[in-house]
Structures are given as C-alpha cells and as structure tokens.
Design an enzyme around this catalytic site. Sequence first.
Site, PDB file in Angstrom:
ATOM      1  N   HIS A   1      30.713  39.452   0.951  1.00 24.49           N
ATOM      2  CA  HIS A   1      31.474  39.788   2.464  1.00 24.49           C
ATOM      3  C   HIS A   1      30.521  40.343   3.517  1.00 24.49           C
ATOM      4  O   HIS A   1      30.955  40.521   4.700  1.00 24.49           O
ATOM      5  CB  HIS A   1      32.745  40.505   2.565  1.00 24.49           C
ATOM      6  CG  HIS A   1      33.771  40.077   1.702  1.00 24.49           C
ATOM      7  ND1 HIS A   1      34.948  39.228   2.042  1.00 24.49           N
ATOM      8  CD2 HIS A   1      34.135  39.974   0.221  1.00 24.49           C
ATOM      9  CE1 HIS A   1      35.560  38.792   1.214  1.00 24.49           C
ATOM     10  NE2 HIS A   1      35.273  39.058  -0.126  1.00 24.49           N
TER      11      HIS A   1
ATOM     12  N   LYS B   1      39.158  45.538  16.445  1.00 16.86           N
ATOM     13  CA  LYS B   1      38.413  45.299  15.121  1.00 16.86           C
ATOM     14  C   LYS B   1      37.899  46.639  14.736  1.00 16.86           C
ATOM     15  O   LYS B   1      37.687  47.534  15.481  1.00 16.86           O
ATOM     16  CB  LYS B   1      37.236  44.232  15.085  1.00 16.86           C
ATOM     17  CG  LYS B   1      36.300  44.513  16.316  1.00 16.86           C
ATOM     18  CD  LYS B   1      35.407  43.178  16.601  1.00 16.86           C
ATOM     19  CE  LYS B   1      36.025  42.155  17.023  1.00 16.86           C
ATOM     20  NZ  LYS B   1      36.012  41.019  15.947  1.00 16.86           N
ATOM     21  N   ARG B   2      37.180  46.824  13.517  1.00 11.91           N
ATOM     22  CA  ARG B   2      36.798  48.150  13.267  1.00 11.91           C
ATOM     23  C   ARG B   2      35.497  48.424  14.057  1.00 11.91           C
ATOM     24  O   ARG B   2      34.787  47.378  14.653  1.00 11.91           O
ATOM     25  CB  ARG B   2      36.134  48.013  11.747  1.00 11.91           C
ATOM     26  CG  ARG B   2      37.271  48.421  10.762  1.00 11.91           C
ATOM     27  CD  ARG B   2      37.901  49.849  10.914  1.00 11.91           C
ATOM     28  NE  ARG B   2      37.199  50.737  10.661  1.00 11.91           N
ATOM     29  CZ  ARG B   2      37.155  51.322   9.494  1.00 11.91           C
ATOM     30  NH1 ARG B   2      38.064  51.245   8.520  1.00 11.91           N
ATOM     31  NH2 ARG B   2      36.330  52.482   8.998  1.00 11.91           N
TER      32      ARG B   2
ATOM     33  N   LYS C   1      29.264  44.874  15.720  1.00 11.52           N
ATOM     34  CA  LYS C   1      30.347  44.065  16.358  1.00 11.52           C
ATOM     35  C   LYS C   1      30.393  44.325  18.057  1.00 11.52           C
ATOM     36  O   LYS C   1      31.111  43.675  18.804  1.00 11.52           O
ATOM     37  CB  LYS C   1      31.692  44.686  16.037  1.00 11.52           C
ATOM     38  CG  LYS C   1      31.762  44.375  14.582  1.00 11.52           C
ATOM     39  CD  LYS C   1      33.368  44.940  14.083  1.00 11.52           C
ATOM     40  CE  LYS C   1      33.489  44.890  12.593  1.00 11.52           C
ATOM     41  NZ  LYS C   1      33.642  43.587  12.167  1.00 11.52           N
TER      42      LYS C   1
ATOM     43  N   THR D   1      38.057  37.114  10.774  1.00 12.76           N
ATOM     44  CA  THR D   1      39.383  36.771  10.746  1.00 12.76           C
ATOM     45  C   THR D   1      40.289  37.187  11.926  1.00 12.76           C
ATOM     46  O   THR D   1      41.157  36.082  12.388  1.00 12.76           O
ATOM     47  CB  THR D   1      39.899  37.138   9.465  1.00 12.76           C
ATOM     48  OG1 THR D   1      39.669  38.605   9.418  1.00 12.76           O
ATOM     49  CG2 THR D   1      39.325  36.657   8.485  1.00 12.76           C
TER      50      THR D   1
ATOM     51  N   LYS E   1      43.409  34.669  14.321  1.00  9.77           N
ATOM     52  CA  LYS E   1      44.570  34.993  14.571  1.00  9.77           C
ATOM     53  C   LYS E   1      44.752  34.817  16.112  1.00  9.77           C
ATOM     54  O   LYS E   1      45.737  34.325  16.631  1.00  9.77           O
ATOM     55  CB  LYS E   1      44.675  36.588  14.196  1.00  9.77           C
ATOM     56  CG  LYS E   1      44.687  36.703  12.844  1.00  9.77           C
ATOM     57  CD  LYS E   1      44.312  38.279  12.421  1.00  9.77           C
ATOM     58  CE  LYS E   1      44.181  38.307  10.624  1.00  9.77           C
ATOM     59  NZ  LYS E   1      43.593  39.845  10.414  1.00  9.77           N
TER      60      LYS E   1
HETATM   61  C1  26Q Z   1      31.406  50.298  -0.170  1.00 12.40           C
HETATM   62  C2  26Q Z   1      30.914  51.408  -1.017  1.00 12.40           C
HETATM   63  C3  26Q Z   1      31.332  52.688  -0.929  1.00 12.40           C
HETATM   64  C4  26Q Z   1      32.404  52.591   0.175  1.00 12.40           C
HETATM   65  C5  26Q Z   1      32.898  51.775   1.165  1.00 12.40           C
HETATM   66  C6  26Q Z   1      32.146  50.434   0.845  1.00 12.40           C
HETATM   67  C7  26Q Z   1      32.875  49.466   1.396  1.00 12.40           C
HETATM   68  C8  26Q Z   1      34.020  49.239   1.852  1.00 12.40           C
HETATM   69  C9  26Q Z   1      34.543  48.260   2.572  1.00 12.40           C
HETATM   70  C10 26Q Z   1      31.947  48.381   1.801  1.00 12.40           C
HETATM   71  C11 26Q Z   1      32.314  47.382   2.848  1.00 12.40           C
HETATM   72  C12 26Q Z   1      33.791  47.378   3.211  1.00 12.40           C
HETATM   73  C13 26Q Z   1      34.486  46.215   3.818  1.00 12.40           C
HETATM   74  C14 26Q Z   1      33.683  44.980   4.200  1.00 12.40           C
HETATM   75  C15 26Q Z   1      34.309  43.887   5.175  1.00 12.40           C
HETATM   76  O1  26Q Z   1      35.523  44.116   5.575  1.00 12.40           O
HETATM   77  N1  26Q Z   1      33.798  42.866   5.456  1.00 12.40           N
HETATM   78  C16 26Q Z   1      34.310  41.915   6.210  1.00 12.40           C
HETATM   79  O2  26Q Z   1      35.145  40.920   5.546  1.00 12.40           O
HETATM   80  C17 26Q Z   1      35.708  39.874   6.200  1.00 12.40           C
HETATM   81  C18 26Q Z   1      36.386  39.041   5.133  1.00 12.40           C
HETATM   82  O3  26Q Z   1      35.797  38.150   4.478  1.00 12.40           O
HETATM   83  C19 26Q Z   1      34.906  39.211   6.999  1.00 12.40           C
HETATM   84  O4  26Q Z   1      35.617  38.284   7.826  1.00 12.40           O
HETATM   85  C20 26Q Z   1      34.060  40.014   7.824  1.00 12.40           C
HETATM   86  O5  26Q Z   1      33.085  39.400   8.691  1.00 12.40           O
HETATM   87  C21 26Q Z   1      33.512  41.240   7.220  1.00 12.40           C
HETATM   88  O6  26Q Z   1      32.714  42.013   7.995  1.00 12.40           O
END
Ligand code: 26Q
Length: 775
Positions: free
Chosen positions: A325, A512-513, A518, A620, A624
């Site tokens: 992702h 978004k976050r 971003k 995503t 929307k």
């Molecule tokens: C990993 C290790 C330790 C702590 C946290 C994490 C961690 C947590 C969440 C690493 C990454 C995430 C989230 C990533 C994420 O949300 N990516 C998004 O995924 C969406 C669905 O595929 C995409 O549409 C976005 O582009 C992408 O940023």
Amino acid sequence: MNFSQKVLQILDEQHNTTPKKATTKQLYDAVSKAAMLNLKKDWKTTPGQKRACYLSAEFLIGRLVYANLMNLGLAKECEDLFIKEGIDLKCFEEIEDDALGNGGLGRLAACFLDSAASHHIPLDGFGIRYRYGLFKQYFDNGFQGESADDWQSFGDPWSVRKEDEAVTVSFRNQQVKAIPYDMPVIGYQNGCVNTLRLWQAEPINGFNFHAFNDLKYDEAVKEANDAENINAVLYPNDNGYEGRVLRLKQQYFFSSATMQTLVNRYTAEYGENFSAFADCYAVQLNDTHPTISIPELIRILCEDYLLTFEEAFEIAQKTFAYTNHTIMAEALEKWDVSMILDVIPQVYPYIVMLHNRLSRELKTKNITSDTQKCYHIIADNQVQMARMAVYASHSTNGVAQIHTEILKNEVLHEWYMLYPQRFNNKTNGITQRRWLALCNKELSNFITEHIGDKWITDLDELKKMQTYVDDETALNTFMQIKSEKKRQLCDYIKAYEGVEINPNFIFDVQIKRLHEYKRQLLNAFSILDTYYGIKDGRIKDFTPTVYLFGAKAAPGYFRAKGIIKYINEIAKMIAVDPEMKDKMQVLFVHNYNVSYAEKLIPAADISEQISTAGTEASGTGNMKFMLNGAVTMGTMDGANIEIVEQAGRENNYIFGAEVDEIAAVKSSYNPRNIYNNNPRIKRVLDTLIDGTFDDCGSGMFAELYHAILDGASWHQPDHYFLLLDFERYCDARMQANRDYKDKKAFAKKCFINMANAGKFSSDRTIKQYAEEIWF
Ligand code: 26Q
C-alpha cells in the site's frame, strides 16, 4: 415477531423502558440486538467452500448502525417505528465511530468486507480489537491535542464474544488468551453474512492470589495488565513505520491467533493431511503488518503436525498473497533480529529457513553474489518484511496502475525480475453503499429515479446517467442537491465547530491524513497567495470560496502538527479580515473521521488530491468525491490518473509535475532558486519566519521554512516539490474558480464525474481479487 416488535420487547425486558423514555444508548442496544436476531439465520458458512481471509491490523468500519440497518433492509421499518414514537433516527449520530484504523488502508479493508458480502464472496476479516481506536483530535489555540478514543462507550452490540473459540498465543516470557469477538458483515439485502473476527488479548490467569496474599498487589494484577496492554491502543501512524516491541507483539498476536484458527478448522474437517489446505483458505495480507503469519503457519505445521519445512513452505506459498500500500521508504517494515529473538524466539528459526531457502534459490538462478544481498530476508540484522511477503507468497499487488508500475520498476524491481508472474494490479475501490446510498440519500434518489436502483450493487449502471447530462431539468435538480448538501453541512459545522460558513461559496475540500507528501502545506501556501492576490488587486472577480481541511497528524509527527497550526493561523487571519468576509474562508474541522467524511464529501465542489506525483499509492477519498459529483483538483498520481481516464481530463483540474518530470529534475532541484526568483512564493514562504503568524515559541513554523529551503539530515530541501508545483497549482485553482462562474458548465463536469465513477466500486476490486487471486 417482526423487527419493531423485537425492539420494543428488548427495551421492555432488558432495559425496563419504552421508546419514548429510553436513552440513546438503550435505543441503540435494542435496535442493534433486534437486528442481530434478524440476521442470525443467515450467519453461517457453507461446508466445503473455500474461504478467503483478509488479515489486517486495521478495519476502519466507522458507524455501523445505519449501514447495517440499510443492508438488512430494516432502515425503513426502523425509521417508521422511530417516527411513530417521536424519536429522531439522527440521535444515533451521537454514537462513536468504530475507528479501528488510521486512514486509507483501514477504510479499504472495511469497503472490501462490505463488497464481498454484498456479492456472496466468502471473505472474512481478521484483526485486532483495540481497546482504544484512533485518538480523538481537538484544537487548543490552533495546536492539535489528542485524547483517548473510547469507541465502546455506547456498548458494542454488534460483537459476539466467542469464549469457546479462544486460543493461546505465546511470547518468550508471556502467554495470553486470544478471545475472538465476531461481528457480522452484512451483504446488501442478499442474505449473505460474513464475519469480521477481532481478537482481544486476555490473561490466562486473571488474578494471582498468592501474590495478593503476600501483599504484592502490583504483582497480583500484573499478568492481566500485561495481556491487556497488547491490544490497548491502535498505533496512530499512517504511512510511517515504528519499530516498537508492542507493535510487533500486536502483529504476532492476531497473526498467530488467526493461523491457529485456520489450522484448527481445517483439521476438524479434513484431519491432519494438509494437502488441501490451500484449497480451503486464501489469506490476503493487508500490507506487511500481518506477514509474520507466514513463518507462524509454517511453524505450526512443522511443530504440531510434523510436516517438513519444504512441505509447509509450499502450502504457505499457495495460501498467502500480499498487497503493498505504500512506496514511502519510511513505511517499509523491518524488525530488528534482536527484537524478534526477544519477543517471539520460536518463530525466528522459520524466518532463517525462509532466508536460507531463498539463498539457495538465488544461487540456482545464477544471481551474482553481490546482487544477492538486495533480496535477503535477513539483512543488516533486520528482518525485511516486504521481502518475506513477496518471496513466500504467490501474488504481490499494488493498489493503482501507476503504483503497481512503480513497484515493478523501482521499489520491488529486483523481485519483479525474478518472479514477474507474481505481480499484479488491483486498483482500489470504495463501497457505493456507504459512500453514496447512505451518505447522500438525495443524490441516490435522484439517480434511482432516472436509472433504477441496480447501481447499488452494480456501479457500472451509473454510465446510464450520462444521457441526462444535457437534460436541463436533470442538471438543475443535480445542482439543487449539491446546494442542499452544502446547507446541511453548514448546519452541522455551525453546531459542531461553532463556525458559520456561507452555503453559496465554492466548497474546496482536502480531507485525509496529515502527511508532508499529501501536501496540505501546498494548499495552504496557495490560499495565502490568493489572499494576497485579492488584497493587492492582482486577482479580480474571485468567486467566493471556503477552503475546508480535515486531518489528523500522528502525535509524534512534529512537522505535520506544525502544518495544522499554520493552517489554523491562516484561517484566523482571514476570519478577522473584514475585506475577506464575502470572499474567502478557511476552516480546519476538528476530529475528522469516517462519519465526518460522510457529511463533507457530498457537499464538495472541488476535491483536493495534490500529492507529489509518484507518492500516493492510490488514494480512495478521490473516488468518494467523484462519486458524489465533485471535480478533482489533482496531480497525475495514484488513482487520479484512472479517474481522469474515466471522466475526462477536461472535466477535472490536473496540474503539476508528473512522475517523469520529478525524476528528471530531482538531482538538480534547487527550491531556493525558485524562492529567490519568485516574489509571490517568497512572500508566502516568509510568513513562516517574519512574524505574520505566531507559533507560540514552538519553533514549528521556522522548522517548516528550513525543511523547504535547507532540508534536514534525512531529506533534501523541499523533498515533496511544493515550490516546483506552486504556480501550476495556483493557475489550476484560478482556472477552476473562473470556470465556476458558469454554474451550469461546472455542474456538468461534476455530473460527468459522477456518471463515470463505476470503475471505482470496491465491488469491482473485490471481484478481481476473488477471480484472479483467491478462487
Ligand atoms: C507500520 C508499522 C508500525 C506502525 C504503523 C505502521 C503503519 C500503519 C498504517 C504503516 C502504514 C499504515 C497505513 C498505510 C496506508 O493507509 N496507506 C494507504 O493505503 C490506501 C489503500 O490502499 C491507499 O489508497 C493510499 O494511497 C495509501 O497511502
């Protein structure tokens, strides 16, 4: 007994009350429990049928009650009951979201579950039942503050605790019980109910009486505390990796519990011959977070069922598939070997065996010894999770076309060279049930009146709306609906934020976050430039615009928090400037979440999707907005590319450097030159250091300034190319602002976006996973 009667009965028998006297919590409990009784007969699995398992550290399911009632076909009956009793169904808006995820990755998992159930695809989710979900956000003098998210404060009537299906998870110095809480995943009015199983950690022995009797009170409850710590809180990072012990424990906890369950279910049905295991289960890994499941499954098969490593490996490889992702280097998980040995030493030998098997394979493939290292699963004393996931699975996919290409050509290029047939694309999608039917009843009814309601489970039907784009009455109604959704949002914002916004303004929305890539900061710079342009008379005939932001910053992400404070300062300055009263407004809404998104998106005219080209895997939110009839203001990044491919570039506002240009300028990029030669950019950037805005001595603003012009030890200056894209972004925004003057022509663009959103249904995505990877 029908549903309404059941609700009344539960209120009476379990709460000793009546609808009129009941609290919101009691009503919620009764409605949910009545719905649970209603779906009970459908909540079963078909014996002998292969099931897919979606393993994810996050499921951002939001508020369940409205979606579940809709999918069960009980919404109308419930509403009628409430009207009869004089209750507003909106009272359930008090109920907290289930925010068991950060952002895109977690929300995608939730959309996938909804789509699978709605299309009779046997897919179950497995994750963690966090005690506290993603923190709640408040603003204190424009600074982000965080508080705990007690998502169960209204109870959790949608979960069923399955005590008898508990398993034990072992760590080096600790054993815990993993208790499943099963939630029904209800298909759209089709009698299909799948399961979301969230694991909760509990002590094997809750209380140590011996310690208590010895007056050692801390020790008496230590085991319980240690167990509960595992699922205490969701890590609030999005696209950022943190190598903390507790995070590793969380990952192993739900991975091990899930693998044990699959093995137990398999042996109960087929005995101890595992040759058909991969014909019974497909396991999709939502990023690398559950990847420890691979060596864990192999370990269980070898140690408990005496398979050889080779036999176990082949089963694992046929069972697992991996979704990537993110291409952010800082998000790629690597666990220190010392930490793995410290927490789950029993798994480590199997990681070593995977490593060695790969090394042997590389030798037979004639990979030279110096190129071998970039494949090593154990390298630099760390376990490289993405490498393990690609190697020990049969499928690796990206989440948008461009993202998959970047994986193949860059991030995982060497793996693509070895195993090209493993790589595939699955462009993300969203469920139109929540993101249109539920959040925009007005637009839903409008669509249904024209083309019928098949779109609810077949979004390609929306194409049929295209014939109405030149229909005067249809376009007028479409515009009235947008106005109505804007008014509704204004009312909500007045009540929730205490701020009045003008429903006649253009609604320009970035939600978004908060992350540097971003580029919320680019949006802020451009707003400031517009502000100065209006004040200086450079910009004339400006169509009044409200710029809305919603975003949570990871609590430890200093720069992201600086950007929030900066935008809040800009908002304040503009709010107190009488000249701006009927021209522009900026608002950063607090505690942006799924339920807030459901209100913001239908009201938007312009969707801001402005990540640096090549950084946003898919996005995503962009889908929307499109579905709800907004135009995209965006870069050629992630799924934006496929959005304009569907809806036409001429109906959106695409600007900025593309991937090739970024690559070409990268090595010689000099943002300070741009700053020195462009007075508009200089003026805007200088507000970070010239006292225009006050960061209360935090140093946040100066830090942002230096990050752009000087860089830092870990990044080059302006790493995300804000200054490179600044003018092109401002131009695109001005173009949209001018275009809006012709309201009909602008509405037409919005309409065409809506009519061409069919591809972005998660129904399409999940069918592709099912057909091309799982079944
Ligand atoms: C990993 C290790 C330790 C702590 C946290 C994490 C961690 C947590 C969440 C690493 C990454 C995430 C989230 C990533 C994420 O949300 N990516 C998004 O995924 C969406 C669905 O595929 C995409 O549409 C976005 O582009 C992408 O940023």
